[in-house]
Design an enzyme around this catalytic site. Structure first.
Site, PDB file in Angstrom:
ATOM      1  N   CYS A   1      -1.049 -14.704   3.821  1.00 54.01           N
ATOM      2  CA  CYS A   1       0.330 -14.903   3.357  1.00 54.01           C
ATOM      3  C   CYS A   1       1.097 -15.743   4.377  1.00 54.01           C
ATOM      4  O   CYS A   1       0.961 -15.526   5.587  1.00 54.01           O
ATOM      5  CB  CYS A   1       1.014 -13.549   3.166  1.00 54.01           C
TER       6      CYS A   1
ATOM      7  N   CYS B   1      -3.280 -18.274   0.134  1.00 51.04           N
ATOM      8  CA  CYS B   1      -2.005 -18.997   0.049  1.00 51.04           C
ATOM      9  C   CYS B   1      -1.798 -19.984   1.198  1.00 51.04           C
ATOM     10  O   CYS B   1      -1.278 -21.082   0.980  1.00 51.04           O
ATOM     11  CB  CYS B   1      -0.849 -18.005  -0.020  1.00 51.04           C
TER      12      CYS B   1
ATOM     13  N   HIS C   1       0.124  -5.871  -1.981  1.00 49.21           N
ATOM     14  CA  HIS C   1       0.618  -5.380  -0.701  1.00 49.21           C
ATOM     15  C   HIS C   1      -0.490  -4.644   0.055  1.00 49.21           C
ATOM     16  O   HIS C   1      -1.457  -4.159  -0.539  1.00 49.21           O
ATOM     17  CB  HIS C   1       1.823  -4.475  -0.909  1.00 49.21           C
TER      18      HIS C   1
ATOM     19  N   GLU D   1      -0.586  -1.750   1.500  1.00 51.47           N
ATOM     20  CA  GLU D   1      -0.768  -0.361   1.087  1.00 51.47           C
ATOM     21  C   GLU D   1      -1.581  -0.291  -0.202  1.00 51.47           C
ATOM     22  O   GLU D   1      -2.497   0.524  -0.345  1.00 51.47           O
ATOM     23  CB  GLU D   1       0.572   0.334   0.834  1.00 51.47           C
TER      24      GLU D   1
ATOM     25  N   CYS E   1       7.716  -0.923   0.211  1.00 49.59           N
ATOM     26  CA  CYS E   1       8.720  -1.278  -0.793  1.00 49.59           C
ATOM     27  C   CYS E   1       8.755  -0.140  -1.813  1.00 49.59           C
ATOM     28  O   CYS E   1       7.922   0.778  -1.778  1.00 49.59           O
ATOM     29  CB  CYS E   1       8.353  -2.604  -1.466  1.00 49.59           C
TER      30      CYS E   1
ATOM     31  N   CYS F   1       5.453   0.232  -3.858  1.00 47.68           N
ATOM     32  CA  CYS F   1       4.373   0.841  -3.073  1.00 47.68           C
ATOM     33  C   CYS F   1       4.660   2.314  -2.811  1.00 47.68           C
ATOM     34  O   CYS F   1       3.748   3.135  -2.798  1.00 47.68           O
ATOM     35  CB  CYS F   1       4.161   0.084  -1.772  1.00 47.68           C
TER      36      CYS F   1
ATOM     37  N   TYR G   1      11.200  -2.684   6.058  1.00 44.33           N
ATOM     38  CA  TYR G   1      11.186  -3.612   4.919  1.00 44.33           C
ATOM     39  C   TYR G   1      12.607  -4.075   4.608  1.00 44.33           C
ATOM     40  O   TYR G   1      12.830  -5.244   4.322  1.00 44.33           O
ATOM     41  CB  TYR G   1      10.564  -2.916   3.702  1.00 44.33           C
TER      42      TYR G   1
END
Length: 153
Positions: free
Chosen positions: A23, A53, A75, A77, A103, A106, A124
């Protein structure tokens, strides 16, 4: 002689795993444990067999979804939990160490799978520039033990 705690070891491992992420926005790692044993590992990124990416879209990363999030990312998690489930590992009562607090999406997955403790490194909410850690608040509301990591050494 000071020896590292398991919290120190697992959080350091989560930080190292984050470095594997492709990422371009943020790199996150997760370690799922049961007592003193590692059940599963994960880091954020697109599903296996799709795109990396940072290689496909260097600089800007993958396309954004309508909420501004990565359109391809799973993610850290989620990756750790999915891998554990894929391998029939018992998750109930586990602890997850993650470099970024969960988040809300998650957090729902963490709660639903029966993970009882979350230890996170960074916020976060701070990363996203929002007022509260919705995922942390959700988990605490439903009696999941959530703690910000504090090094023992």
């Amino acid at each position: 002689m000071n020896t590292p705690s398991f919290d120190d070891i697992y959080m350091e491992l989560a930080q190292k795993l984050a470095q594997k992420s492709h990422c371009v926005k943020i790199k996150v790692g997760a370690v799922l444990t049961q007592e003193t044993r590692i059940i599963s590992l994960g880091y954020n990124g697109p599903p296996a067999g799709t795109h990396n990416c940072d290689q496909e879209w260097p600089g800007q990363g993958c396309a954004r979804d309508r909420k501004g999030g990565c359109s391809l990312a799973i993610h850290a998690e989620e990756n750790a939990i999915l891998y554990a489930a894929k391998n029939n590992a018992t998750i109930e009562g586990a602890t997850i160490y993650v470099t970024l607090s969960p988040c809300l999406a998650c957090a729902r997955v963490i709660f639903t799978t029966g993970i009882k403790k979350v230890i996170f490194l960074e916020s976060y909410a701070h990363y996203k520039g929002i007022e509260i850690d919705e995922g942390v608040e959700f988990l605490r509301r439903f009696k999941v033990d959530v703690q910000q990591y504090q090094p023992k050494l």
